[in-house]
Each structure stands twice: as structure tokens, then as C-alpha cells.
Write an enzyme that holds these catalytic residues in place. Sequence first.
Site, PDB file in Angstrom:
ATOM      1  N   LYS A  42       1.045  -1.076   0.133  1.00  0.00           N
ATOM      2  CA  LYS A  42      -0.224  -0.127  -0.162  1.00  0.00           C
ATOM      3  C   LYS A  42       0.446   1.021  -0.137  1.00  0.00           C
ATOM      4  O   LYS A  42       0.895   2.457  -0.636  1.00  0.00           O
ATOM      5  CB  LYS A  42      -1.014  -0.124   1.382  1.00  0.00           C
ATOM      6  CG  LYS A  42      -1.815  -1.038   0.895  1.00  0.00           C
ATOM      7  CD  LYS A  42      -2.150  -1.287   2.631  1.00  0.00           C
ATOM      8  CE  LYS A  42      -2.468  -1.454   4.099  1.00  0.00           C
ATOM      9  NZ  LYS A  42      -1.647  -2.324   4.773  1.00  0.00           N
ATOM     10  N   ARG A  90      -9.706   0.539   8.756  1.00  0.00           N
ATOM     11  CA  ARG A  90      -9.273  -0.764   8.485  1.00  0.00           C
ATOM     12  C   ARG A  90     -10.488  -1.630  10.192  1.00  0.00           C
ATOM     13  O   ARG A  90     -10.054  -2.649  10.316  1.00  0.00           O
ATOM     14  CB  ARG A  90      -8.200  -0.527   9.136  1.00  0.00           C
ATOM     15  CG  ARG A  90      -6.689  -0.834   8.777  1.00  0.00           C
ATOM     16  CD  ARG A  90      -5.540  -1.044  10.052  1.00  0.00           C
ATOM     17  NE  ARG A  90      -4.615  -1.657   9.675  1.00  0.00           N
ATOM     18  CZ  ARG A  90      -3.165  -0.842   9.471  1.00  0.00           C
ATOM     19  NH1 ARG A  90      -3.076   0.085   8.398  1.00  0.00           N
ATOM     20  NH2 ARG A  90      -2.233  -1.271   8.655  1.00  0.00           N
ATOM     21  N   ARG A 119      11.701  -5.215   5.228  1.00  0.00           N
ATOM     22  CA  ARG A 119      11.113  -4.042   5.306  1.00  0.00           C
ATOM     23  C   ARG A 119      11.955  -2.965   6.757  1.00  0.00           C
ATOM     24  O   ARG A 119      11.821  -3.239   7.224  1.00  0.00           O
ATOM     25  CB  ARG A 119       9.710  -3.723   5.858  1.00  0.00           C
ATOM     26  CG  ARG A 119       9.538  -1.978   5.480  1.00  0.00           C
ATOM     27  CD  ARG A 119       7.309  -2.278   5.168  1.00  0.00           C
ATOM     28  NE  ARG A 119       6.862  -2.270   6.372  1.00  0.00           N
ATOM     29  CZ  ARG A 119       5.543  -2.305   6.273  1.00  0.00           C
ATOM     30  NH1 ARG A 119       4.922  -2.022   5.250  1.00  0.00           N
ATOM     31  NH2 ARG A 119       5.012  -3.118   7.973  1.00  0.00           N
ATOM     32  N   ARG A 123      11.029  -0.790  11.170  1.00  0.00           N
ATOM     33  CA  ARG A 123      10.045  -0.825  12.108  1.00  0.00           C
ATOM     34  C   ARG A 123      10.117  -1.833  13.110  1.00  0.00           C
ATOM     35  O   ARG A 123      10.195  -3.125  13.694  1.00  0.00           O
ATOM     36  CB  ARG A 123       8.082  -1.125  11.794  1.00  0.00           C
ATOM     37  CG  ARG A 123       7.940   0.480  11.012  1.00  0.00           C
ATOM     38  CD  ARG A 123       7.442   0.417  10.046  1.00  0.00           C
ATOM     39  NE  ARG A 123       5.766  -0.269  10.162  1.00  0.00           N
ATOM     40  CZ  ARG A 123       4.929  -0.298  10.070  1.00  0.00           C
ATOM     41  NH1 ARG A 123       4.235   0.084   9.050  1.00  0.00           N
ATOM     42  NH2 ARG A 123       3.498  -0.983  10.301  1.00  0.00           N
ATOM     43  N   ARG A 142      -0.225  -9.064  13.795  1.00  0.00           N
ATOM     44  CA  ARG A 142      -0.993  -8.366  12.448  1.00  0.00           C
ATOM     45  C   ARG A 142      -1.733  -8.905  11.744  1.00  0.00           C
ATOM     46  O   ARG A 142      -2.915  -8.070  11.288  1.00  0.00           O
ATOM     47  CB  ARG A 142       1.124  -7.115  12.430  1.00  0.00           C
ATOM     48  CG  ARG A 142       0.789  -5.919  13.369  1.00  0.00           C
ATOM     49  CD  ARG A 142       1.707  -5.568  13.030  1.00  0.00           C
ATOM     50  NE  ARG A 142       1.777  -4.612  11.800  1.00  0.00           N
ATOM     51  CZ  ARG A 142       3.117  -4.372  10.762  1.00  0.00           C
ATOM     52  NH1 ARG A 142       3.670  -5.705  11.261  1.00  0.00           N
ATOM     53  NH2 ARG A 142       3.173  -3.846   9.309  1.00  0.00           N
TER      54      ARG A 142
HETATM   55  P1  ADP Z   1       1.357  -1.769   7.146  1.00  0.00           P
HETATM   56  O1  ADP Z   1       2.415  -1.343   6.924  1.00  0.00           O
HETATM   57  O2  ADP Z   1       1.480  -3.261   8.634  1.00  0.00           O
HETATM   58  O3  ADP Z   1      -0.422  -1.782   6.727  1.00  0.00           O
HETATM   59  P2  ADP Z   1       0.381   0.774   9.171  1.00  0.00           P
HETATM   60  O4  ADP Z   1       2.040   1.025   9.703  1.00  0.00           O
HETATM   61  O5  ADP Z   1      -0.477   1.166   7.937  1.00  0.00           O
HETATM   62  O6  ADP Z   1       0.601  -0.895   8.721  1.00  0.00           O
HETATM   63  O7  ADP Z   1       0.363   0.739  10.570  1.00  0.00           O
HETATM   64  C1  ADP Z   1       0.874   0.434  12.210  1.00  0.00           C
HETATM   65  C2  ADP Z   1       0.177  -0.125  13.273  1.00  0.00           C
HETATM   66  O8  ADP Z   1      -0.912   1.201  12.908  1.00  0.00           O
HETATM   67  C3  ADP Z   1      -0.819  -0.983  12.560  1.00  0.00           C
HETATM   68  O9  ADP Z   1      -0.551  -2.214  13.412  1.00  0.00           O
HETATM   69  C4  ADP Z   1      -2.093  -0.228  13.805  1.00  0.00           C
HETATM   70  O10 ADP Z   1      -1.570  -0.472  14.765  1.00  0.00           O
HETATM   71  C5  ADP Z   1      -2.300   1.586  13.569  1.00  0.00           C
HETATM   72  N1  ADP Z   1      -2.839   1.530  12.596  1.00  0.00           N
HETATM   73  C6  ADP Z   1      -2.555   2.231  11.920  1.00  0.00           C
HETATM   74  N2  ADP Z   1      -3.733   2.575  10.761  1.00  0.00           N
HETATM   75  C7  ADP Z   1      -4.803   2.273  11.762  1.00  0.00           C
HETATM   76  C8  ADP Z   1      -6.510   2.988  11.702  1.00  0.00           C
HETATM   77  N3  ADP Z   1      -6.621   2.403  10.354  1.00  0.00           N
HETATM   78  N4  ADP Z   1      -7.383   1.723  12.282  1.00  0.00           N
HETATM   79  C9  ADP Z   1      -6.139   1.248  13.659  1.00  0.00           C
HETATM   80  N5  ADP Z   1      -5.340   1.445  13.838  1.00  0.00           N
HETATM   81  C10 ADP Z   1      -3.917   1.634  12.830  1.00  0.00           C
HETATM   82  P1  ADP Z   2       1.870  -1.647   3.372  1.00  0.00           P
HETATM   83  O1  ADP Z   2       1.718  -0.210   2.902  1.00  0.00           O
HETATM   84  O2  ADP Z   2       0.879  -2.209   2.474  1.00  0.00           O
HETATM   85  O3  ADP Z   2       2.217  -2.517   4.089  1.00  0.00           O
HETATM   86  P2  ADP Z   2       5.023  -1.657   2.147  1.00  0.00           P
HETATM   87  O4  ADP Z   2       4.720  -0.717   0.866  1.00  0.00           O
HETATM   88  O5  ADP Z   2       5.039  -1.056   3.324  1.00  0.00           O
HETATM   89  O6  ADP Z   2       3.568  -2.043   2.168  1.00  0.00           O
HETATM   90  O7  ADP Z   2       5.553  -3.008   1.379  1.00  0.00           O
HETATM   91  C1  ADP Z   2       6.156  -3.660   2.372  1.00  0.00           C
HETATM   92  C2  ADP Z   2       7.679  -4.178   1.771  1.00  0.00           C
HETATM   93  O8  ADP Z   2       7.090  -4.771   1.046  1.00  0.00           O
HETATM   94  C3  ADP Z   2       7.947  -3.354   1.631  1.00  0.00           C
HETATM   95  O9  ADP Z   2       9.636  -3.868   2.234  1.00  0.00           O
HETATM   96  C4  ADP Z   2       8.890  -2.999   0.117  1.00  0.00           C
HETATM   97  O10 ADP Z   2       9.323  -2.050   0.262  1.00  0.00           O
HETATM   98  C5  ADP Z   2       8.157  -3.891  -0.592  1.00  0.00           C
HETATM   99  N1  ADP Z   2       7.757  -4.126  -1.289  1.00  0.00           N
HETATM  100  C6  ADP Z   2       6.251  -3.753  -2.112  1.00  0.00           C
HETATM  101  N2  ADP Z   2       5.675  -3.801  -2.898  1.00  0.00           N
HETATM  102  C7  ADP Z   2       6.289  -4.573  -3.281  1.00  0.00           C
HETATM  103  C8  ADP Z   2       6.990  -6.112  -4.820  1.00  0.00           C
HETATM  104  N3  ADP Z   2       5.352  -5.972  -5.462  1.00  0.00           N
HETATM  105  N4  ADP Z   2       7.786  -7.103  -4.442  1.00  0.00           N
HETATM  106  C9  ADP Z   2       8.336  -7.102  -4.016  1.00  0.00           C
HETATM  107  N5  ADP Z   2       8.675  -5.916  -2.832  1.00  0.00           N
HETATM  108  C10 ADP Z   2       7.793  -5.488  -2.544  1.00  0.00           C
END
Ligand code: ADP
Ligand code: ADP
Length: 212
Positions: free
Chosen positions: A13, A88, A126, A159, A170
Site C-alpha cells: 500500500k 481498517r 522492510r 519498524r 498483525r
Molecule cells: P502496515 O504497513 O502493516 O499496513 P501501518 O503503518 O498502516 O502498517 O500501521 C501500523 C500500525 O498502526 C497498525 O498495526 C495499527 O496498530 C496502527 N494503525 C494504522 N492504521 C490504523 C487504523 N486505520 N486503525 C487502527 N489502527 C491503525
Molecule cells: P504496506 O504499506 O501495505 O504495509 P509496503 O508498501 O510498506 O506495504 O511494502 C512492504 C514491503 O514490501 C516493503 O519493504 C516494500 O519495499 C516491499 N514491497 C512492496 N511491494 C512489493 C512488490 N511488489 N514486490 C516485492 N516487494 C515489495
Amino acid sequence: MKVILLGPPGAGKGTQAARIAEKLQVTRAASGDLFRGNIRNNTELGRLAKSYMDRGVLVPDDVTIRLVMDWLDSPEQSKGFVLDGFPRTLGQAEALDRVLVDKGGINRVMYINVPEAELIRRLAGRYICRICQTPYHESFSPPRQAGICDKCGGEVYQRDDDKAEVVGKRLEVFFKETEPLVDYYRLAGNLKEINGEGTIEDVGNALIAALE
Ligand code: ADP
Ligand code: ADP
Ligand code: ZN
């Protein structure tokens, strides 16, 4: 154009949000980035959010909804936006629908689907920028210079919640609390499902194609 990026942790994302926002000429917000910004500034909200994030569980709806609604309120967002990581929960989705009822609602919900084993590989490698929060991956998308963000020169770090102990929790939380949103938006008629397994480039192209 108002777009939501929906998908499990590690789906891509954050990686794709910047590209889509640029393409659509709209702003973007990631709820996780907003929380981490508050943690970095040691605000009261940041301290509260951290106590949930460190355990891999969701921050309560009332706090999260208020944070995102404040962001949505600013005039910049009237042209449209890309939301990454919000909503979410069903409560968050309903709250968002309520505030957008007079503004035409959400146009597209892009569900980026990636198998669990691949999510674990992605999250384990990551690293993100401490300043601008751009995501990198040690093998799939490394910064040009090790440890340093390409975009802003900030330090890249792992992170706390990407450590193996928290990742399982998660993913469990995603399947229980967030996956039901796929059906919610499918029923609403604006869901597009994207296979998120290809390269960053492939997934980006599929997303842009599905938006057009
Ligand atoms: P990811 O990259 O795994 O999708 P995020 O950076 O979006 O993770 O979120 C990290 C953490 O922040 C989540 O595990 C949760 O604790 C909190 N968080 C983020 N967005 C939300 C949301 N929309 N509702 C509740 N908690 C959230
Ligand atoms: P999210 O926001 O959904 O949690 P991220 O965009 O942070 O996901 O991506 C999660 C991890 O996977 C990061 O380390 C990113 O560089 C890597 N990544 C994202 N898209 C791809 C892909 N299509 N193929 C391989 N690695 C990816
Ligand atoms: Zn940076």
C-alpha cells in the site's frame, strides 16, 4: 477522485500510494504514518497509539477516526485523496461513508491481495525512512545508498512492529478485523481486486490500469 488502498500489512500500500497520488494529482495519507509522526514528536496521541502498535493490535476507532477526519477536513483534500491503511474496521468504513455522503463518496477501493508467505518475506525485510517514511526492502527495493533514504537523505530503520514476534499478530488482526471490508466494499460496488504478487512495477501498472 477518492481512492482507498486496502490490503494486509506488507501488501504494498505505502509503496504504491505515492505513485497513485502523483498520477491522480491528489494528496495521500497513511494512518500508520500519521501515528508514527505523533510518536516521533512524542505527543499524547503518539504515546497512546504506540501502546497498541507495539503489540500489533489496532488503535481504537474513536482515536483513529478523529485523527483521519482532521486530516480529511483540510481544503487541500477537496480535490480527492488516496487513503493508505484507513479504514481498517467496519466502524471506520461507516464513519468515512458518513462524512463523504455529500461529497460523492469513495470512487474506488483497490484491494491489493498477496499470499501470506510473501507478506512475511516483505515485512521481514522492510525498512522505512525515519523522516519521510518511504518504504524500502533489503532485497526487493533497497535504497541506492545503504541505510539512507533516496528521497530525503533520512536514516532508514526497521519498524519495531515488523519484528517477527509482532508480524503474526498483525496478520491475525488483519484477517479478523479488516478483511471483512473487502465484502463491505464489494457490496457497495466500488471494489477492484489487484493481484499484488508481481514486481513493484507490475503491481503499480495494474493499479493505474484499474483506476482508469
Ligand atoms: P502496515 O504497513 O502493516 O499496513 P501501518 O503503518 O498502516 O502498517 O500501521 C501500523 C500500525 O498502526 C497498525 O498495526 C495499527 O496498530 C496502527 N494503525 C494504522 N492504521 C490504523 C487504523 N486505520 N486503525 C487502527 N489502527 C491503525
Ligand atoms: P504496506 O504499506 O501495505 O504495509 P509496503 O508498501 O510498506 O506495504 O511494502 C512492504 C514491503 O514490501 C516493503 O519493504 C516494500 O519495499 C516491499 N514491497 C512492496 N511491494 C512489493 C512488490 N511488489 N514486490 C516485492 N516487494 C515489495
Ligand atoms: Zn526519506
